[in-house]
Enzyme design. Structure first.
Site, PDB file in Angstrom:
ATOM      1  CE  LYS A 106      -3.973  -2.160  -0.079  1.00  0.00           C
ATOM      2  NZ  LYS A 106      -3.875  -3.549   0.297  1.00  0.00           N
TER       3      LYS A 106
HETATM    4  C1  PLP Z   1      -5.221  -4.322   0.768  1.00  0.00           C
HETATM    5  C2  PLP Z   1      -6.695  -4.289   0.698  1.00  0.00           C
HETATM    6  C3  PLP Z   1      -7.498  -4.776   1.743  1.00  0.00           C
HETATM    7  C4  PLP Z   1      -6.983  -5.576   2.900  1.00  0.00           C
HETATM    8  O1  PLP Z   1      -5.987  -5.042   3.634  1.00  0.00           O
HETATM    9  P1  PLP Z   1      -5.010  -5.981   4.501  1.00  0.00           P
HETATM   10  O2  PLP Z   1      -4.232  -4.989   5.277  1.00  0.00           O
HETATM   11  O3  PLP Z   1      -4.188  -6.777   3.532  1.00  0.00           O
HETATM   12  O4  PLP Z   1      -5.853  -6.849   5.361  1.00  0.00           O
HETATM   13  C5  PLP Z   1      -8.866  -4.620   1.646  1.00  0.00           C
HETATM   14  N1  PLP Z   1      -9.422  -4.040   0.584  1.00  0.00           N
HETATM   15  C6  PLP Z   1      -8.708  -3.588  -0.452  1.00  0.00           C
HETATM   16  C7  PLP Z   1      -9.409  -2.950  -1.600  1.00  0.00           C
HETATM   17  C8  PLP Z   1      -7.312  -3.708  -0.440  1.00  0.00           C
HETATM   18  O5  PLP Z   1      -6.609  -3.283  -1.476  1.00  0.00           O
END
Ligand code: PLP
Length: 408
Positions: A204
């Site tokens: 992210k």
């Molecule tokens: C990364 C992501 C998540 C989940 O996040 P985690 O930290 O991996 O649990 C949920 N929704 C979207 C759209 C994502 O890109």
């Protein structure tokens, strides 16, 4: 120039890797050492000691401010952030939550984890974002919430979506995992809905390896979210006072330390990604067989993904998987993207287990995007130079020329 595709043994367009992620340096080291030396590593968020400045409260305050919300409740990851937000918004087992099918599986599993049932409403093909008119059609007497997803860091029509949610008395939750820094009509992602959730997992645009947060401007929702993530405790209450069943989902001081340091880099990275995305729009605009995602001027994009679509004349000749392999061989890390969740065996089996019903949610736009059209480049590609964007465009041009000429 040798136009033999790299997959057929020709020279690849791009020979160097794209930038490493995450980007870090002395600032991260300093903050992490401060957290280490404090000896207060846990995440109660209530640690106060003379001379000791806990990182978590500062991080929560600064991140909420960035997105334009009043409160932030940090949690272990983005999936749990959605689960906590849904529960804090009053969603109960058996309630229905309307979600788009073209997203990461966590958007659905966050509801299924506690017995809430995802109901899929289709996306708009032109934007790939949840279509507010399809949301209206998916509402039933059991619907409690709409969970929209800001795919790639773009945002759908939030003005309209909020109208639809409000007029039907539904909670609006934003899965803004990909939309750090994004805004719609001047209001930040995560500040449109009753709550918005973010992820700080490794890929992210802000990361501490793992992590998540729930943002809200509603003090009661914040207290419920805090309680769900703090084993049912009461904010400001006694340590062994538990007023609901919750989990320990707390983030640590180490993660908050890294996130604070990463936050200082965000705007500059966002500006670079934006410049490169605009350049890609211009360069790919001249490539036959590429279709764009519609860009709305009300949306300040968060640029987690650079999404685009393959035109019919390309996908009639090669499958998306074949096309992706050809472009990847040229040294461009293009991704085939998500599977449509309304067709996902694990998701649909879980819905059947909870409801005892065999449900089907046809979503032709999302299915078409997933199976044939949608591809993307990750945010790291957008951190490269202008010359890098030219290589991306050249590789796609090379592959599309081959595909459109060779088999017509
Ligand atoms: C990364 C992501 C998540 C989940 O996040 P985690 O930290 O991996 O649990 C949920 N929704 C979207 C759209 C994502 O890109």
């Amino acid at each position: 120039m040798d136009e033999t595709l790299a997959i057929h043994g020709g020279p690849p367009v791009r020979k160097r890797p794209f930038p490493d992620w995450p980007v870090f340096g002395e600032r991260e080291e300093t903050y992490v050492l401060e957290a280490l030396r404090s000896g207060k590593w846990g995440g109660s968020g209530q640690v106060k000691r003379a001379g000791f400045q806990a990182k978590l409260p500062e991080w929560e305050r600064r991140f909420a401010q960035l997105q334009g919300a009043k409160y932030g409740v940090s949690v272990v990851n983005g999936t749990m952030a959605i689960t906590v937000a849904l529960q804090a918004a009053g969603v109960k087992p058996g309630d229905e939550v309307i979600i788009p099918p073209y997203t990461f599986i966590a958007s659905a599993s966050a509801a299924l984890l506690f017995g809430a049932v995802p109901v899929f409403a289709d996306v708009k093909a032109e934007t790939m974002q949840l279509d507010p008119e399809q949301v209206k059609r998916a509402i039933t007497p059991r619907t409690r919430a709409v969970l929209t997803v800001h795919l790639g860091g773009g945002m759908g029509d939030m003005t309209r979506l909020k109208q639809v949610a409000d007029s039907h008395g539904l909670a609006l939750i934003e899965d803004a995992a990909q939309a750090i820094g994004a805004r719609w009509d001047g209001i930040g992602a995560g500040a449109w809905g009753d709550a918005g959730t973010f992820s700080f997992q490794s890929s992210k645009n802000l990361t501490a390896g793992e992590g998540g947060i729930v943002l809200t401007s509603d003090p009661e929702l914040m207290e419920r979210a805090w309680s769900v993530a703090n084993v049912g405790r009461v904010l400001g209450g006694e340590w062994y006072q538990h007023e609901r069943i919750g989990w320990n989902l707390r983030m640590t001081e180490f993660q908050a330390a890294i996130l604070l340091a990463q936050l200082d880099r965000l705007e500059e990275q966002l500006a670079r990604r934006h410049r490169n995305a605009m350049l890609l729009d211009r360069l790919l605009g001249e490539v036959e067989g590429v279709r764009f995602v519609h860009r709305d001027p009300r949306n300040r994009h968060g640029w987690h993904l650079y999404l685009f679509r393959l035109a019919d004349r390309v996908t009639k000749r090669v499958s998306k998987a074949e096309w992706v392999r050809m472009v990847q061989a040229e040294g461009i890390p293009v991704s085939p993207g998500y599977f449509a969740l309304n067709k996902h065996p694990a998701v649909m089996r879980s819905i059947r287990d909870w409801t005892g019903e065999h449900r089907a949610y046809p979503c032709p736009a999302a299915e078409r995007l997933a199976e044939r059209e949608a591809v993307w480049l990750g945010q790291q590609v957008l951190l490269d130079t202008e010359a890098g964007m030219e290589e991306v465009a050249r590789a796609i041009t090379k592959v599309n020329r081959y595909v459109l000429a060779a088999r017509s």
